[in-house]
Motif scaffolding. Structure first.
Motif, mmCIF file in Angstrom:
data_model
loop_
_atom_site.group_PDB
_atom_site.id
_atom_site.type_symbol
_atom_site.label_atom_id
_atom_site.label_comp_id
_atom_site.label_asym_id
_atom_site.label_seq_id
_atom_site.Cartn_x
_atom_site.Cartn_y
_atom_site.Cartn_z
ATOM 1 N N SER A 14 0.572 -1.273 0.248
ATOM 2 C CA SER A 14 -0.233 -0.269 0.196
ATOM 3 C C SER A 14 0.711 1.392 0.013
ATOM 4 N N THR A 15 1.234 1.553 1.271
ATOM 5 C CA THR A 15 2.668 2.182 0.669
ATOM 6 C C THR A 15 3.964 2.635 -0.373
ATOM 7 N N VAL A 16 4.459 1.214 -0.442
ATOM 8 C CA VAL A 16 5.111 1.832 -2.108
ATOM 9 C C VAL A 16 4.356 2.136 -2.697
ATOM 10 N N ALA A 17 2.722 1.104 -3.505
ATOM 11 C CA ALA A 17 2.202 1.734 -4.752
ATOM 12 C C ALA A 17 1.374 3.137 -4.697
ATOM 13 N N ARG A 18 1.105 3.546 -3.361
ATOM 14 C CA ARG A 18 0.861 5.238 -2.988
ATOM 15 C C ARG A 18 2.176 6.719 -3.655
ATOM 16 N N ALA A 19 3.254 5.548 -2.673
ATOM 17 C CA ALA A 19 3.917 6.328 -3.339
ATOM 18 C C ALA A 19 4.634 6.202 -5.070
ATOM 19 N N ALA A 20 4.134 4.811 -4.995
ATOM 20 C CA ALA A 20 5.202 4.557 -6.550
ATOM 21 C C ALA A 20 3.973 5.967 -7.271
ATOM 22 N N ALA A 21 2.716 6.130 -6.700
ATOM 23 C CA ALA A 21 1.593 6.652 -8.167
ATOM 24 C C ALA A 21 1.867 8.223 -8.174
ATOM 25 N N ASP A 22 2.219 8.268 -7.236
ATOM 26 C CA ASP A 22 2.211 10.116 -6.878
ATOM 27 C C ASP A 22 3.516 9.894 -7.570
ATOM 28 N N ALA A 23 4.857 9.761 -6.992
ATOM 29 C CA ALA A 23 6.034 10.073 -8.234
ATOM 30 C C ALA A 23 6.202 9.778 -9.122
ATOM 31 N N LEU A 24 4.662 8.747 -10.267
ATOM 32 C CA LEU A 24 5.055 8.527 -12.061
ATOM 33 C C LEU A 24 3.787 9.753 -11.999
ATOM 34 N N GLY A 25 2.108 10.367 -11.146
ATOM 35 C CA GLY A 25 1.297 10.724 -11.399
ATOM 36 C C GLY A 25 0.371 9.911 -12.101
ATOM 37 N N PHE A 26 0.702 8.821 -11.517
ATOM 38 C CA PHE A 26 -0.586 7.876 -12.164
ATOM 39 C C PHE A 26 -1.298 7.722 -10.889
ATOM 40 N N ASP A 106 -3.777 6.115 -16.650
ATOM 41 C CA ASP A 106 -2.726 5.475 -16.094
ATOM 42 C C ASP A 106 -2.744 4.763 -14.640
ATOM 43 N N TRP A 107 -2.232 3.395 -14.402
ATOM 44 C CA TRP A 107 -2.666 3.009 -13.265
ATOM 45 C C TRP A 107 -1.740 2.849 -12.374
ATOM 46 N N VAL A 108 -1.645 2.621 -10.626
ATOM 47 C CA VAL A 108 -0.916 1.398 -10.146
ATOM 48 C C VAL A 108 -1.374 0.403 -9.247
ATOM 49 N N ALA A 109 -2.012 -0.273 -9.370
ATOM 50 C CA ALA A 109 -2.948 -1.419 -9.379
ATOM 51 C C ALA A 109 -1.971 -2.276 -8.386
ATOM 52 N N LEU A 183 15.313 -2.620 2.318
ATOM 53 C CA LEU A 183 15.340 -1.722 1.841
ATOM 54 C C LEU A 183 14.769 -0.301 2.505
ATOM 55 N N THR A 184 14.784 1.038 2.274
ATOM 56 C CA THR A 184 14.625 1.625 2.492
ATOM 57 C C THR A 184 12.405 2.066 1.531
ATOM 58 N N LEU A 185 11.906 2.958 1.764
ATOM 59 C CA LEU A 185 10.589 3.054 1.341
ATOM 60 C C LEU A 185 11.092 4.010 -0.038
ATOM 61 N N ALA A 186 11.793 5.266 0.371
ATOM 62 C CA ALA A 186 12.309 5.485 -1.054
ATOM 63 C C ALA A 186 13.317 4.521 -2.064
ATOM 64 N N ASN A 194 11.745 3.727 -11.813
ATOM 65 C CA ASN A 194 12.807 3.236 -13.097
ATOM 66 C C ASN A 194 12.404 2.014 -13.812
ATOM 67 N N LEU A 195 11.885 1.357 -13.317
ATOM 68 C CA LEU A 195 11.071 0.355 -14.042
ATOM 69 C C LEU A 195 10.560 0.209 -14.901
ATOM 70 N N SER A 196 9.379 1.616 -14.570
ATOM 71 C CA SER A 196 8.493 1.808 -15.234
ATOM 72 C C SER A 196 8.346 2.654 -16.264
ATOM 73 N N THR A 197 9.309 3.589 -16.112
ATOM 74 C CA THR A 197 10.162 5.097 -16.967
ATOM 75 C C THR A 197 11.081 4.470 -17.759
ATOM 76 N N THR A 198 11.296 3.576 -17.590
ATOM 77 C CA THR A 198 12.533 2.355 -18.829
ATOM 78 C C THR A 198 11.219 1.526 -20.035
ATOM 79 N N ARG A 199 10.421 1.044 -19.273
ATOM 80 C CA ARG A 199 9.827 0.334 -19.845
ATOM 81 C C ARG A 199 9.045 1.337 -20.925
#
Ligand code: DC
Length: 209
Positions: A14-26, A106-109, A183-186, A194-199
Motif C-alpha cells: 500500500s505504502t509503496v504503490a501509493r508513493a509510486a503512483a504519486d511519483a509517476l502521476g498515475f 495510467d494506474w498503479v494497481a 530497503l527504505t521506502l524511497a 525506474n522500471l516504469s519509465t524504462t519500459r
C-alpha cells in the motif's frame, strides 16, 4: 500504462504503490479495499451481492455512500476479507470491476492477482516481498499490537491466500521480485519508478525492455 504490484500482507504494497503512483502521476488502485468492502457488507448482511455493491475508491473508501475507510481495517473485517477473497463469485465480480477501471489511463494497481489474473498484460509487474518477521514487525508498528500476535495471524492469512484454489497468491512468471527487507521506502519506490519509465521509453521507441 499499468504498474501491477502484488505480494503478501505486510510487504509494503500500500505504502509503496501509493508513493509510486504519486511519483509517476498515475492513479492508485487498492484492490484489497474492494475485498474488504465485500467482507464488511457480508458481515452486516450475509446475503450481500458483491456485484451490486456501490464501492467508492479515492481519498476515502465508501460503501453505498458511507465512509468505511476505518471500518474496513478492523481485525474482524481483515479476517473476513481473506475468506471472501476465496469465493470465486466474489473474485469474478471484483476482477470485472477492476478491469473496467484500469481500461483507461495510467494506474498503479495493488493486490494479490493483478499481474496474474486481472491484467496479465500489465507492462510492469512487481512482486513485493519481505521476510515474515519483517512483515509482522511493520504491521505491529502500525497497529501497536505485538509482533508475535501479528505474525501468528499473518501466517494463517498467508496460508489461506496462497493455498486457495482461485487466484492464489503467487508471482507472475514475468514479475520483478523485489524483497523490501532492509530497503527504505524511497529505494523501493525508485526501483519501481525506474522500471516504469524504462519500459515506457522502450515502448515509445519501439523496443522491448
Ligand atoms: O491487501 P489487503 O490486506 O487490503 O487485502 C485484503 C484481503 O483481500 C487479503 O486477504 C487478500 C485479499 N485480496 C485478494 O485476494 N486479491 C486482491 N487483488 C487484493 C486483496
Amino acid at each position: 500504462m499499468l504498474v501491477a504490484i502484488d505480494g503478501p500482507a505486510g510487504a509494503g504494497k500500500s505504502t509503496v504503490a501509493r508513493a509510486a503512483a504519486d511519483a509517476l502521476g498515475f492513479t492508485y488502485l487498492d484492490t484489497g479495499a474492494m475485498y474488504r468492502c465485500v467482507a464488511l457488507a457480508r458481515l452486516r448482511d450475509p446475503g450481500a451481492d458483491p456485484a451490486a455493491l456501490e464501492i467508492g475508491l479515492g481519498e476515502r473508501v465508501t460503501l453505498a455512500g458511507e465512509d468505511v475507510s476505518e471500518a474496513i481495517r478492523a481485525p474482524e473485517v481483515t479476517a473476513e476479507a481473506s475468506r471472501v477473497a476465496a469465493d470465486p463469485a466474489v473474485r469474478a465480480a471484483l476482477v470485472a470491476r477492476q478491469r473496467e477501471l484500469i481500461a483507461g489511463g495510467d494506474w498503479v494497481a495493488e493486490g494479490r492477482d493483478i499481474g496474474t489474473v486481472v491484467a496479465p498484460d500489465a507492462e510492469v509487474k512487481v512482486f513485493l516481498d519481505a521476510t515474515p518477521q519483517e512483515r509482522a514487525r511493520r504491521r505491529a508498528a502500525q497497529s501497536g499490537r505485538s509482533a508475535a500476535e501479528v505474525l501468528a495471524e499473518q501466517e494463517e492469512r498467508d496460508a489461506r491466500d496462497r493455498a486457495r484454489e482461485h487466484a492464489p497468491l503467487t508471482a507472475a512468471p514475468d514479475a520483478v521480485i523485489l524483497d523490501t527487507t532492509g530497503l527504505t521506502l524511497a529505494e523501493v519506490v525508485d526501483r519501481i519508478v525506474n522500471l516504469s519509465t524504462t519500459r515506457r521509453a522502450a515502448r515509445e521507441t519501439g523496443r522491448t525492455a
